[in-house]
Design a protein around this motif. Sequence first.
Motif, mmCIF file in Angstrom:
data_model
loop_
_atom_site.group_PDB
_atom_site.id
_atom_site.type_symbol
_atom_site.label_atom_id
_atom_site.label_comp_id
_atom_site.label_asym_id
_atom_site.label_seq_id
_atom_site.Cartn_x
_atom_site.Cartn_y
_atom_site.Cartn_z
ATOM 1 N N THR A 1 -17.286 -2.077 95.678
ATOM 2 C CA THR A 1 -18.184 -1.231 94.883
ATOM 3 C C THR A 1 -18.128 -1.620 93.412
ATOM 4 O O THR A 1 -19.163 -1.779 92.753
ATOM 5 N N TRP A 2 -16.926 -1.767 92.872
ATOM 6 C CA TRP A 2 -16.798 -2.150 91.471
ATOM 7 C C TRP A 2 -17.301 -3.563 91.232
ATOM 8 O O TRP A 2 -17.886 -3.858 90.193
ATOM 9 N N ARG A 3 -17.066 -4.457 92.188
ATOM 10 C CA ARG A 3 -17.534 -5.825 92.019
ATOM 11 C C ARG A 3 -19.058 -5.861 91.935
ATOM 12 O O ARG A 3 -19.640 -6.588 91.131
ATOM 13 N N GLN A 4 -19.732 -5.059 92.761
ATOM 14 C CA GLN A 4 -21.191 -5.012 92.707
ATOM 15 C C GLN A 4 -21.680 -4.426 91.393
ATOM 16 O O GLN A 4 -22.664 -4.903 90.823
ATOM 17 N N ARG A 5 -21.003 -3.384 90.908
ATOM 18 C CA ARG A 5 -21.404 -2.799 89.624
ATOM 19 C C ARG A 5 -21.261 -3.799 88.493
ATOM 20 O O ARG A 5 -22.143 -3.924 87.633
ATOM 21 N N ILE A 6 -20.157 -4.521 88.496
ATOM 22 C CA ILE A 6 -19.931 -5.487 87.422
ATOM 23 C C ILE A 6 -20.933 -6.619 87.493
ATOM 24 O O ILE A 6 -21.471 -7.066 86.471
ATOM 25 N N GLU A 7 -21.219 -7.111 88.695
ATOM 26 C CA GLU A 7 -22.200 -8.189 88.832
ATOM 27 C C GLU A 7 -23.586 -7.728 88.398
ATOM 28 O O GLU A 7 -24.318 -8.467 87.734
ATOM 29 N N SER A 8 -23.959 -6.493 88.760
ATOM 30 C CA SER A 8 -25.266 -5.979 88.359
ATOM 31 C C SER A 8 -25.360 -5.815 86.848
ATOM 32 O O SER A 8 -26.356 -6.209 86.221
ATOM 33 N N PHE A 9 -24.317 -5.241 86.245
ATOM 34 C CA PHE A 9 -24.326 -5.047 84.798
ATOM 35 C C PHE A 9 -24.274 -6.383 84.062
ATOM 36 O O PHE A 9 -24.886 -6.545 82.998
ATOM 37 N N ALA A 10 -23.538 -7.350 84.612
ATOM 38 C CA ALA A 10 -23.460 -8.670 83.985
ATOM 39 C C ALA A 10 -24.829 -9.348 83.964
ATOM 40 O O ALA A 10 -25.179 -10.011 82.976
ATOM 41 N N ALA A 11 -25.617 -9.181 85.027
ATOM 42 C CA ALA A 11 -26.953 -9.769 85.045
ATOM 43 C C ALA A 11 -27.850 -9.133 83.980
ATOM 44 O O ALA A 11 -28.622 -9.828 83.304
ATOM 45 N N LYS A 12 -27.728 -7.822 83.793
ATOM 46 C CA LYS A 12 -28.536 -7.154 82.775
ATOM 47 C C LYS A 12 -28.102 -7.561 81.362
ATOM 48 O O LYS A 12 -28.951 -7.760 80.489
ATOM 49 N N VAL A 13 -26.793 -7.684 81.171
ATOM 50 C CA VAL A 13 -26.293 -8.098 79.857
ATOM 51 C C VAL A 13 -26.745 -9.513 79.534
ATOM 52 O O VAL A 13 -27.147 -9.817 78.409
ATOM 53 N N GLN A 14 -26.697 -10.401 80.541
ATOM 54 C CA GLN A 14 -27.125 -11.774 80.306
ATOM 55 C C GLN A 14 -28.607 -11.841 79.968
ATOM 56 O O GLN A 14 -29.030 -12.651 79.129
ATOM 57 N N ALA A 15 -29.412 -10.990 80.595
ATOM 58 C CA ALA A 15 -30.847 -10.976 80.302
ATOM 59 C C ALA A 15 -31.136 -10.472 78.893
ATOM 60 O O ALA A 15 -32.147 -10.842 78.282
ATOM 61 N N GLN A 16 -30.239 -9.628 78.346
ATOM 62 C CA GLN A 16 -30.422 -9.066 77.005
ATOM 63 C C GLN A 16 -29.443 -9.673 75.995
ATOM 64 O O GLN A 16 -29.115 -9.036 75.001
ATOM 65 N N ARG A 17 -28.987 -10.883 76.265
ATOM 66 C CA ARG A 17 -27.957 -11.482 75.415
ATOM 67 C C ARG A 17 -28.412 -11.611 73.962
ATOM 68 O O ARG A 17 -27.638 -11.405 73.030
ATOM 69 N N GLU A 18 -29.682 -11.945 73.721
ATOM 70 C CA GLU A 18 -30.169 -12.099 72.350
ATOM 71 C C GLU A 18 -30.292 -10.768 71.628
ATOM 72 O O GLU A 18 -30.221 -10.712 70.402
ATOM 73 N N ASN A 19 -30.474 -9.687 72.381
ATOM 74 C CA ASN A 19 -30.628 -8.346 71.792
ATOM 75 C C ASN A 19 -29.500 -7.430 72.266
ATOM 76 O O ASN A 19 -29.725 -6.255 72.551
ATOM 77 N N LEU A 20 -28.297 -7.973 72.342
ATOM 78 C CA LEU A 20 -27.209 -7.251 72.990
ATOM 79 C C LEU A 20 -26.814 -5.988 72.225
ATOM 80 O O LEU A 20 -26.562 -4.946 72.839
ATOM 81 N N VAL A 21 -26.769 -6.054 70.907
ATOM 82 C CA VAL A 21 -26.372 -4.876 70.123
ATOM 83 C C VAL A 21 -27.366 -3.734 70.336
ATOM 84 O O VAL A 21 -26.979 -2.585 70.584
ATOM 85 N N SER A 22 -28.657 -4.041 70.251
ATOM 86 C CA SER A 22 -29.683 -3.008 70.470
ATOM 87 C C SER A 22 -29.599 -2.449 71.883
ATOM 88 O O SER A 22 -29.731 -1.231 72.093
ATOM 89 N N TYR A 23 -29.359 -3.324 72.848
ATOM 90 C CA TYR A 23 -29.270 -2.887 74.243
ATOM 91 C C TYR A 23 -28.090 -1.932 74.445
ATOM 92 O O TYR A 23 -28.227 -0.888 75.105
ATOM 93 N N LEU A 24 -26.942 -2.255 73.857
ATOM 94 C CA LEU A 24 -25.762 -1.397 74.011
ATOM 95 C C LEU A 24 -25.920 -0.081 73.257
ATOM 96 O O LEU A 24 -25.414 0.961 73.707
ATOM 97 N N ILE A 25 -26.609 -0.101 72.125
ATOM 98 C CA ILE A 25 -26.856 1.152 71.399
ATOM 99 C C ILE A 25 -27.698 2.105 72.243
ATOM 100 O O ILE A 25 -27.417 3.307 72.342
ATOM 101 N N ILE A 26 -28.728 1.554 72.870
ATOM 102 C CA ILE A 26 -29.588 2.394 73.717
ATOM 103 C C ILE A 26 -28.804 2.922 74.916
ATOM 104 O O ILE A 26 -29.004 4.066 75.349
ATOM 105 N N LEU A 27 -27.913 2.103 75.477
ATOM 106 C CA LEU A 27 -27.095 2.574 76.595
ATOM 107 C C LEU A 27 -26.198 3.737 76.161
ATOM 108 O O LEU A 27 -25.954 4.663 76.938
ATOM 109 N N ARG A 28 -25.705 3.686 74.925
ATOM 110 C CA ARG A 28 -24.861 4.788 74.435
ATOM 111 C C ARG A 28 -25.645 6.085 74.314
ATOM 112 O O ARG A 28 -25.090 7.183 74.477
ATOM 113 N N ILE A 29 -26.910 5.984 73.996
ATOM 114 C CA ILE A 29 -27.735 7.188 73.853
ATOM 115 C C ILE A 29 -28.232 7.679 75.210
ATOM 116 O O ILE A 29 -28.502 8.873 75.391
ATOM 117 N N SER A 30 -28.339 6.782 76.181
ATOM 118 C CA SER A 30 -28.842 7.139 77.506
ATOM 119 C C SER A 30 -27.831 8.005 78.262
ATOM 120 O O SER A 30 -26.664 8.102 77.861
#
Length: 399
Positions: free
Chosen positions: A245-274
């Motif tokens: 279960t954790w391995r799937q969560r990490i792989e899924s989140f890693a794919a999203k982080v890689q897709a937003q690598r250029e805008n990573l700070v903005s992406y993480l800020i929005i996740l904090r508010i979500s």
Amino acid sequence: MSSPSSNSLSGSITPRTATSPVHTNSVLQPETHTNLNGYTLGDDLPSTATAEPANGTAAAPTHNQPIARVGKSMTPARRALLTSTVIGRLSRYGAIDDAIEPLEEQQDQTMKWHLVRAGLEVLLLFILCALVLGGTLFLALPRISPDDQHLFKFPRSFDDLQGLNILLKKLKAEHNARIFVCWIATYLFVQAFCIPGSMYLSILAGALWGLAITAPLICFCVACGSLLCYALSAAFGPALLALPTWRQRIESFAAKVQAQRENLVSYLIILRISPLPHWLINLIAPHVRIRVGTFFVSTFIGSVPLAIIHATIGGGLEQMTSPDDFHLLSWKNLGLMLVVVAAALVPVLVRKLSPAAQEAAVAAAAPAEVAAATERTALVKPSASLLNGTDTAETLARA
């Protein structure tokens, strides 16, 4: 036929035939477990490129050189995980026989042991930090009268919060610095170990020190406490990879982080508010290549809306009679969150509309697509040598 290559394969598979002797001076001497169609699964990786043939002559090195001594620097939990990945690939391609079942059971037991060991280490660290926190509160807090001792408890309800607010306001008049230090120590402990109750502590700070001091204080403590949780996950979190279960969560989140690598700070800020749980971000972040500086800055900025909201609620805590008076989902609070989200998206829009950024994106798109297509082809269509059971280690290592 020449002996197969001994290239490294995730969990370190080294070739060995039934007639090839083991050389005492050879570097290829892993502890063997079972035979995989002519290959032996060991606990370590070779430190040279090729195996030494039976006649003692050195074989020619191949173009795909393994990394020397990787197995020595690899933690047992990661080695067990990589070994299970190798087993899955071999089983998928039909290059493994029934003799692997005992090895799978052994790997499962190894993963469970490392998971239990990591849990015990975290528990020991939790007890140690709790003792340190208790000692800090014992030394720093002023003396509480017996009549007010029932009010001194960690707030778990609205009534607990009201009673603790009354007690600390009495003590704050003469011992403000002591109360300040105790609040910070408690907040960092709660954030580091993902303990519920940080919202009540934030509201309590707003009632004690007001909006101007509390809002930046909360942001700083949230960022520091989350960073402590980040460090704990980096140290003990690899054992969680043994859980599917954790391995799937990490792989899924890693794919999203890689897709937003250029805008990573903005992406993480929005996740904090979500509504996404913050403790989940803290635990997964070190395993998806999010740097410490990026993590700290995004956490600090992303905590601004809730810090302002909680500090504002704390300012009117004495006039409230129930948690319904908090009004967390008011239009004013939603508007504040939208303002922070819009501010976080400004760098993304600037980067998207910049001509130089568009040209760079177009130039980088083609090689990325070719690399992705090549990887998919390698995973979906194994080579003929792999299907025939020959040169298995080299082919899977390249894939």
